[in-house]
Enzyme design. Structure first.
Site, PDB file in Angstrom:
ATOM      1  N   LYS A 134       0.827  -1.210   0.000  1.00  0.00           N
ATOM      2  CA  LYS A 134       0.000   0.000   0.000  1.00  0.00           C
ATOM      3  C   LYS A 134       0.864   1.264   0.000  1.00  0.00           C
ATOM      4  CE  LYS A 134      -2.227  -0.571   3.902  1.00  0.00           C
ATOM      5  NZ  LYS A 134      -1.919  -1.917   4.382  1.00  0.00           N
TER       6      LYS A 134
ATOM      7  N   ARG B 253      -9.447   2.019   8.789  1.00  0.00           N
ATOM      8  CA  ARG B 253      -9.110   0.627   9.048  1.00  0.00           C
ATOM      9  C   ARG B 253     -10.258  -0.142   9.678  1.00  0.00           C
ATOM     10  NH1 ARG B 253      -3.305   1.114   9.163  1.00  0.00           N
ATOM     11  NH2 ARG B 253      -2.419  -0.890   9.684  1.00  0.00           N
TER      12      ARG B 253
ATOM     13  N   ARG C  14      10.824  -6.450   4.487  1.00  0.00           N
ATOM     14  CA  ARG C  14      10.628  -5.016   4.231  1.00  0.00           C
ATOM     15  C   ARG C  14      11.669  -4.200   4.995  1.00  0.00           C
ATOM     16  NH1 ARG C  14       4.711  -2.665   4.841  1.00  0.00           N
ATOM     17  NH2 ARG C  14       4.724  -3.623   6.898  1.00  0.00           N
TER      18      ARG C  14
ATOM     19  N   ARG D 231      11.227  -1.993  10.524  1.00  0.00           N
ATOM     20  CA  ARG D 231      10.267  -1.517  11.517  1.00  0.00           C
ATOM     21  C   ARG D 231      10.191  -2.515  12.659  1.00  0.00           C
ATOM     22  NH1 ARG D 231       4.907  -0.315   8.166  1.00  0.00           N
ATOM     23  NH2 ARG D 231       4.053  -1.238  10.049  1.00  0.00           N
TER      24      ARG D 231
ATOM     25  N   ARG E 238      -1.435  -8.204  13.682  1.00  0.00           N
ATOM     26  CA  ARG E 238      -1.846  -7.214  12.679  1.00  0.00           C
ATOM     27  C   ARG E 238      -2.666  -7.866  11.569  1.00  0.00           C
ATOM     28  NH1 ARG E 238       3.846  -5.657  11.543  1.00  0.00           N
ATOM     29  NH2 ARG E 238       3.183  -4.316   9.832  1.00  0.00           N
TER      30      ARG E 238
HETATM   31  P1  ADP Z   1       0.761  -1.920   8.795  1.00  0.00           P
HETATM   32  O1  ADP Z   1      -0.455  -1.667   7.943  1.00  0.00           O
HETATM   33  O2  ADP Z   1       1.840  -2.657   8.080  1.00  0.00           O
HETATM   34  O3  ADP Z   1       0.442  -2.529  10.122  1.00  0.00           O
HETATM   35  P2  ADP Z   1       1.018   0.974   9.236  1.00  0.00           P
HETATM   36  O4  ADP Z   1       2.269   1.738   9.048  1.00  0.00           O
HETATM   37  O5  ADP Z   1      -0.148   1.299   8.356  1.00  0.00           O
HETATM   38  O6  ADP Z   1       1.441  -0.539   9.126  1.00  0.00           O
HETATM   39  O7  ADP Z   1       0.522   1.107  10.749  1.00  0.00           O
HETATM   40  C1  ADP Z   1       1.348   0.765  11.813  1.00  0.00           C
HETATM   41  C2  ADP Z   1       0.523   0.706  13.088  1.00  0.00           C
HETATM   42  O8  ADP Z   1      -0.035   2.006  13.358  1.00  0.00           O
HETATM   43  C3  ADP Z   1      -0.668  -0.223  13.032  1.00  0.00           C
HETATM   44  O9  ADP Z   1      -0.324  -1.567  13.343  1.00  0.00           O
HETATM   45  C4  ADP Z   1      -1.592   0.398  14.084  1.00  0.00           C
HETATM   46  O10 ADP Z   1      -1.159   0.055  15.383  1.00  0.00           O
HETATM   47  C5  ADP Z   1      -1.344   1.887  13.905  1.00  0.00           C
HETATM   48  N1  ADP Z   1      -2.316   2.481  12.967  1.00  0.00           N
HETATM   49  C6  ADP Z   1      -2.070   2.935  11.712  1.00  0.00           C
HETATM   50  N2  ADP Z   1      -3.197   3.403  11.135  1.00  0.00           N
HETATM   51  C7  ADP Z   1      -4.192   3.244  12.047  1.00  0.00           C
HETATM   52  C8  ADP Z   1      -5.584   3.503  12.050  1.00  0.00           C
HETATM   53  N3  ADP Z   1      -6.218   4.012  10.973  1.00  0.00           N
HETATM   54  N4  ADP Z   1      -6.283   3.190  13.173  1.00  0.00           N
HETATM   55  C9  ADP Z   1      -5.685   2.672  14.261  1.00  0.00           C
HETATM   56  N5  ADP Z   1      -4.374   2.386  14.316  1.00  0.00           N
HETATM   57  C10 ADP Z   1      -3.622   2.661  13.225  1.00  0.00           C
END
Ligand code: ADP
Ligand code: ZN
Length: 220
Positions: free
Chosen positions: A13, A88, A127, A162, A174
């Protein structure tokens, strides 16, 4: 133009959003990146969010939603945004609809990236991201490695993994949350007539950059 990137962790993404953003000049807004920046800078928001993120859990809406609303109201996003990592949950999607409606905007396009499950975990483990906060380019040591190992092609900063990508428990959590809370959004946006599903998989030699190119073409 309000575009949303949907798809499980590891589908690419962020990569696709970054490439489209560069081409069409609309900013990529990644909630994960904003959280990580705040964690690095040890801001109150970062300290609070880290309690959830380090375990692979979602950050509560009372933190996440106002943060997104603020960015969407900023000068940077006046012509639109590519949202990467938000919404999400169905609740977040409904809240986003309200925020946009108040601005006379709506979700115009949702790109749903689909990758076979067996590939996802591997993609997360391999990654790497550029540690320069202004660059943040994403690499994959197997699929698209940097020219020089451990170093960003674009800016020369060190690449890092990460924290939540190196913890198998956090990865598992996740992906579970994705299935349970995020995947219903596919139906939500399909019903609104704005969904575009795209497969990204090494098995058909179709990568994020190919998808990004096609989407940019359709926008011309
Ligand atoms: P990934 O999709 O690989 O888990 P992201 O960088 O999108 O990684 O997000 C990392 C973390 O940040 C998520 O696991 C979550 O804990 C938090 N996060 C990101 N976006 C949201 C959201 N829209 N709502 C709640 N938590 C979020
Ligand atoms: Zn870089």
């Amino acid at each position: 133009m309000i575009m949303i990137m949907l798809g499980a962790q590891g589908t690419g993404k962020g990569t696709v959003a970054g490439l489209i953003s560069e081409k069409i000049g609309i900013p990529q807004i990644s909630t994960g990146d904003i959280f990580r920046k705040n964690i690095n800078e040890k801001t109150p928001l970062g300290i609070e969010a880290d309690k959830y993120i380090s375990k692979g859990n979602l950050v509560p809406d009372d933190i996440t939603v106002p943060m997104v609303e603020e960015v969407l109201s900023s000068e940077e996003a006046k012509n639109g945004a590519i949202l990467d990592g938000f919404p999400r949950t169905i609740e977040q999607a409904e809240k986003l609809d309200k925020i946009l409606e108040a601005k006379g905007k709506k979700v115009d396009m949702v790109i749903n990236l689909v990758t076979p499950k067996e590939e996802l975990i591997d993609r997360m483990l391999t990654r790497r991201v550029c540690s320069n906060q202004n660059c943040k380019t994403i690499y994959n040591i197997k699929l698209h490695p940097p020219i020089k190992e451990g170093v960003c092609d674009k800016c020369g900063a060190l690449l890092k993994q990460r924290e939540d990508d190196s913890d198998p428990e956090a990865i598992k959590r996740r992906l579970e949350i994705y299935e349970e809370k995020t995947s219903p959004l596919v139906e939500y946006y399909k019903n609104k007539g704005v969904l575009k599903s795209e497969t990204v998989s090494i098995s058909i030699n179709r990568m994020g950059k190919d998808v990004a190119k096609e989407i940019v073409e359709t926008l011309k």
